[in-house]
Design a protein around this motif. Sequence first.
Motif, PDB file in Angstrom:
ATOM      1  N   GLY A   1       0.805  -1.215   0.000  1.00 17.58           N
ATOM      2  CA  GLY A   1       0.000   0.000   0.000  1.00 17.58           C
ATOM      3  C   GLY A   1       0.838   1.264   0.000  1.00 17.58           C
ATOM      4  O   GLY A   1       0.418   2.295  -0.538  1.00 17.58           O
ATOM      5  N   GLY A   2       2.023   1.189   0.611  1.00 24.15           N
ATOM      6  CA  GLY A   2       2.882   2.367   0.689  1.00 24.15           C
ATOM      7  C   GLY A   2       3.843   2.507  -0.468  1.00 24.15           C
ATOM      8  O   GLY A   2       4.582   3.502  -0.546  1.00 24.15           O
ATOM      9  N   SER A   3       3.855   1.529  -1.376  1.00 26.70           N
ATOM     10  CA  SER A   3       4.824   1.584  -2.468  1.00 26.70           C
ATOM     11  C   SER A   3       4.185   1.457  -3.856  1.00 26.70           C
ATOM     12  O   SER A   3       4.458   2.261  -4.744  1.00 26.70           O
ATOM     13  N   LEU A   4       3.326   0.459  -4.040  1.00 26.48           N
ATOM     14  CA  LEU A   4       2.783   0.179  -5.370  1.00 26.48           C
ATOM     15  C   LEU A   4       1.336   0.625  -5.564  1.00 26.48           C
ATOM     16  O   LEU A   4       0.896   0.821  -6.698  1.00 26.48           O
ATOM     17  N   GLN A   5       0.590   0.756  -4.461  1.00 29.65           N
ATOM     18  CA  GLN A   5      -0.821   1.133  -4.601  1.00 29.65           C
ATOM     19  C   GLN A   5      -0.949   2.547  -5.157  1.00 29.65           C
ATOM     20  O   GLN A   5      -0.222   3.463  -4.753  1.00 29.65           O
ATOM     21  N   VAL A   6      -1.879   2.725  -6.079  1.00 32.69           N
ATOM     22  CA  VAL A   6      -2.042   4.012  -6.734  1.00 32.69           C
ATOM     23  C   VAL A   6      -2.601   5.069  -5.777  1.00 32.69           C
ATOM     24  O   VAL A   6      -3.463   4.783  -4.940  1.00 32.69           O
ATOM     25  N   LYS A   7      -2.072   6.264  -5.880  1.00 32.00           N
ATOM     26  CA  LYS A   7      -2.606   7.429  -5.173  1.00 32.00           C
ATOM     27  C   LYS A   7      -2.651   8.585  -6.149  1.00 32.00           C
ATOM     28  O   LYS A   7      -1.786   8.718  -7.025  1.00 32.00           O
ATOM     29  N   TYR A   8      -3.687   9.405  -6.000  1.00 28.88           N
ATOM     30  CA  TYR A   8      -3.896  10.531  -6.897  1.00 28.88           C
ATOM     31  C   TYR A   8      -3.820  11.849  -6.125  1.00 28.88           C
ATOM     32  O   TYR A   8      -4.127  11.901  -4.932  1.00 28.88           O
ATOM     33  N   LYS A   9      -3.420  12.906  -6.837  1.00 30.90           N
ATOM     34  CA  LYS A   9      -3.447  14.257  -6.262  1.00 30.90           C
ATOM     35  C   LYS A   9      -4.539  15.055  -6.958  1.00 30.90           C
ATOM     36  O   LYS A   9      -4.578  15.145  -8.191  1.00 30.90           O
ATOM     37  N   CYS A  10      -5.446  15.597  -6.142  1.00 32.08           N
ATOM     38  CA  CYS A  10      -6.546  16.397  -6.688  1.00 32.08           C
ATOM     39  C   CYS A  10      -6.013  17.753  -7.151  1.00 32.08           C
ATOM     40  O   CYS A  10      -5.392  18.480  -6.361  1.00 32.08           O
ATOM     41  N   PRO A  11      -6.229  18.135  -8.415  1.00 34.45           N
ATOM     42  CA  PRO A  11      -5.733  19.426  -8.918  1.00 34.45           C
ATOM     43  C   PRO A  11      -6.482  20.625  -8.349  1.00 34.45           C
ATOM     44  O   PRO A  11      -6.028  21.760  -8.478  1.00 34.45           O
ATOM     45  N   VAL A  12      -7.629  20.375  -7.712  1.00 32.04           N
ATOM     46  CA  VAL A  12      -8.432  21.474  -7.171  1.00 32.04           C
ATOM     47  C   VAL A  12      -8.035  21.789  -5.735  1.00 32.04           C
ATOM     48  O   VAL A  12      -7.690  22.929  -5.397  1.00 32.04           O
ATOM     49  N   CYS A  13      -8.069  20.760  -4.868  1.00 26.88           N
ATOM     50  CA  CYS A  13      -7.796  21.004  -3.443  1.00 26.88           C
ATOM     51  C   CYS A  13      -6.415  20.526  -2.992  1.00 26.88           C
ATOM     52  O   CYS A  13      -5.994  20.813  -1.881  1.00 26.88           O
ATOM     53  N   GLY A  14      -5.737  19.779  -3.868  1.00 27.59           N
ATOM     54  CA  GLY A  14      -4.396  19.315  -3.539  1.00 27.59           C
ATOM     55  C   GLY A  14      -4.343  18.086  -2.651  1.00 27.59           C
ATOM     56  O   GLY A  14      -3.260  17.662  -2.238  1.00 27.59           O
ATOM     57  N   SER A  15      -5.491  17.482  -2.360  1.00 25.95           N
ATOM     58  CA  SER A  15      -5.524  16.308  -1.483  1.00 25.95           C
ATOM     59  C   SER A  15      -4.922  15.100  -2.181  1.00 25.95           C
ATOM     60  O   SER A  15      -5.052  14.927  -3.390  1.00 25.95           O
ATOM     61  N   ILE A  16      -4.252  14.247  -1.384  1.00 25.68           N
ATOM     62  CA  ILE A  16      -3.759  12.960  -1.862  1.00 25.68           C
ATOM     63  C   ILE A  16      -4.811  11.925  -1.491  1.00 25.68           C
ATOM     64  O   ILE A  16      -5.163  11.786  -0.326  1.00 25.68           O
ATOM     65  N   THR A  17      -5.317  11.225  -2.487  1.00 28.61           N
ATOM     66  CA  THR A  17      -6.444  10.331  -2.262  1.00 28.61           C
ATOM     67  C   THR A  17      -6.340   9.085  -3.132  1.00 28.61           C
ATOM     68  O   THR A  17      -5.572   9.052  -4.109  1.00 28.61           O
ATOM     69  N   GLU A  18      -7.095   8.054  -2.760  1.00 33.82           N
ATOM     70  CA  GLU A  18      -7.180   6.850  -3.584  1.00 33.82           C
ATOM     71  C   GLU A  18      -8.235   6.997  -4.674  1.00 33.82           C
ATOM     72  O   GLU A  18      -8.327   6.149  -5.559  1.00 33.82           O
ATOM     73  N   LYS A  19      -9.021   8.049  -4.601  1.00 34.97           N
ATOM     74  CA  LYS A  19     -10.091   8.268  -5.576  1.00 34.97           C
ATOM     75  C   LYS A  19      -9.519   8.813  -6.880  1.00 34.97           C
ATOM     76  O   LYS A  19      -8.744   9.773  -6.873  1.00 34.97           O
ATOM     77  N   LYS A  20      -9.916   8.210  -7.987  1.00 36.57           N
ATOM     78  CA  LYS A  20      -9.466   8.673  -9.291  1.00 36.57           C
ATOM     79  C   LYS A  20     -10.024  10.060  -9.593  1.00 36.57           C
ATOM     80  O   LYS A  20      -9.360  10.891 -10.233  1.00 36.57           O
ATOM     81  N   THR A  21     -11.263  10.293  -9.132  1.00 36.16           N
ATOM     82  CA  THR A  21     -11.911  11.587  -9.324  1.00 36.16           C
ATOM     83  C   THR A  21     -12.192  12.230  -7.976  1.00 36.16           C
ATOM     84  O   THR A  21     -12.751  11.604  -7.080  1.00 36.16           O
ATOM     85  N   HIS A  22     -11.783  13.493  -7.812  1.00 37.06           N
ATOM     86  CA  HIS A  22     -11.982  14.215  -6.554  1.00 37.06           C
ATOM     87  C   HIS A  22     -12.326  15.653  -6.899  1.00 37.06           C
ATOM     88  O   HIS A  22     -11.764  16.227  -7.836  1.00 37.06           O
ATOM     89  N   CYS A  23     -13.258  16.219  -6.164  1.00 31.02           N
ATOM     90  CA  CYS A  23     -13.746  17.579  -6.433  1.00 31.02           C
ATOM     91  C   CYS A  23     -14.286  17.697  -7.867  1.00 31.02           C
ATOM     92  O   CYS A  23     -14.231  18.765  -8.492  1.00 31.02           O
ATOM     93  N   GLY A  24     -14.790  16.574  -8.371  1.00 33.56           N
ATOM     94  CA  GLY A  24     -15.414  16.585  -9.679  1.00 33.56           C
ATOM     95  C   GLY A  24     -14.452  16.525 -10.852  1.00 33.56           C
ATOM     96  O   GLY A  24     -14.888  16.585 -12.012  1.00 33.56           O
ATOM     97  N   VAL A  25     -13.147  16.408 -10.577  1.00 32.02           N
ATOM     98  CA  VAL A  25     -12.167  16.360 -11.661  1.00 32.02           C
ATOM     99  C   VAL A  25     -11.244  15.157 -11.464  1.00 32.02           C
ATOM    100  O   VAL A  25     -11.091  14.640 -10.353  1.00 32.02           O
ATOM    101  N   LYS A  26     -10.605  14.741 -12.542  1.00 35.78           N
ATOM    102  CA  LYS A  26      -9.704  13.596 -12.485  1.00 35.78           C
ATOM    103  C   LYS A  26      -8.361  14.027 -11.914  1.00 35.78           C
ATOM    104  O   LYS A  26      -7.786  15.036 -12.316  1.00 35.78           O
TER     105      LYS A  26
END
Length: 269
Positions: A210-235
């Motif tokens: 989970g800390g090395s290979l699991q995907v994490k995304y950065k939200c371009p709107v709020c800057g949050s690091i999340t497992e969600k592909k889409t956050h704040c309505g954007v990819k």
Amino acid sequence: MRCFSAVSNPIHLLGLLLIGLVAIAGWRIKSLTLSGAAAACFTGILIYMGYGFKGLFLLGAFFASSSLLSKYKRNRKKVLDEMLEKGDRRDSVQVLANGGISSVAGLLFWLTGSDIWTAVFCTSIAAANSDTWASEIGTLSKRSPRMLLTMKKAARGTSGAVSLQGTAAAAAGAAFIACLSVPLFRLDPLWGILIGLIGFGGNLADTILGGSLQVKYKCPVCGSITEKKTHCGVKGSVVQGYSFFNNDLVNALSIGIAAALSAALFILF
């Protein structure tokens, strides 16, 4: 291979009815989605074929404890909904990721009668339970967790992060299943210890993956690091891991590692 027929043995009707009722109950209390309930029936039937009510009892101990812990202090965990890919209702993929190996072990025991599959069965449930207890209790820790591979502080619920409270819960979750497995399946106490240790090791593998290979995304709107592909309505943009390497795959692989280790030890000893 043993015969499995509800007609020739009416007690099987009771077993199938119990599996169905538990799945429906899980859906009604919102621990399972509809697809998750269907997958729970499928895994439950395979486990029942191999291990009867003993297998269902061990599976039920995992499901009941994980469901109760997911509801425990739920309000304090709502902040994690923005971080995690899925909520606390398990869908079919989550059910199969956590229970797929144990159900295959049940089927193979029914086909072969080899005790190696009992070791795999118990260990895989211990690993799943260890990870679930660690996640549900560890996120309630008052102290911020640290990434296992870098020891940097991280937000609660971050995959790959550990806390003292979560680690203790992981050990307790594996030990809980191990303690039930010994009397249920008349195992040597040494195997009870191994099931607990390997189950905890499965949680450790989950943390590393989970800390090395699991995907994490950065939200371009709020800057949050999340497992969600889409956050704040954007990819979001990938900042770690691979897009296909989600939490379900991490769970399945970590349980698979624990199961393989238990099989190898069974062959050696």
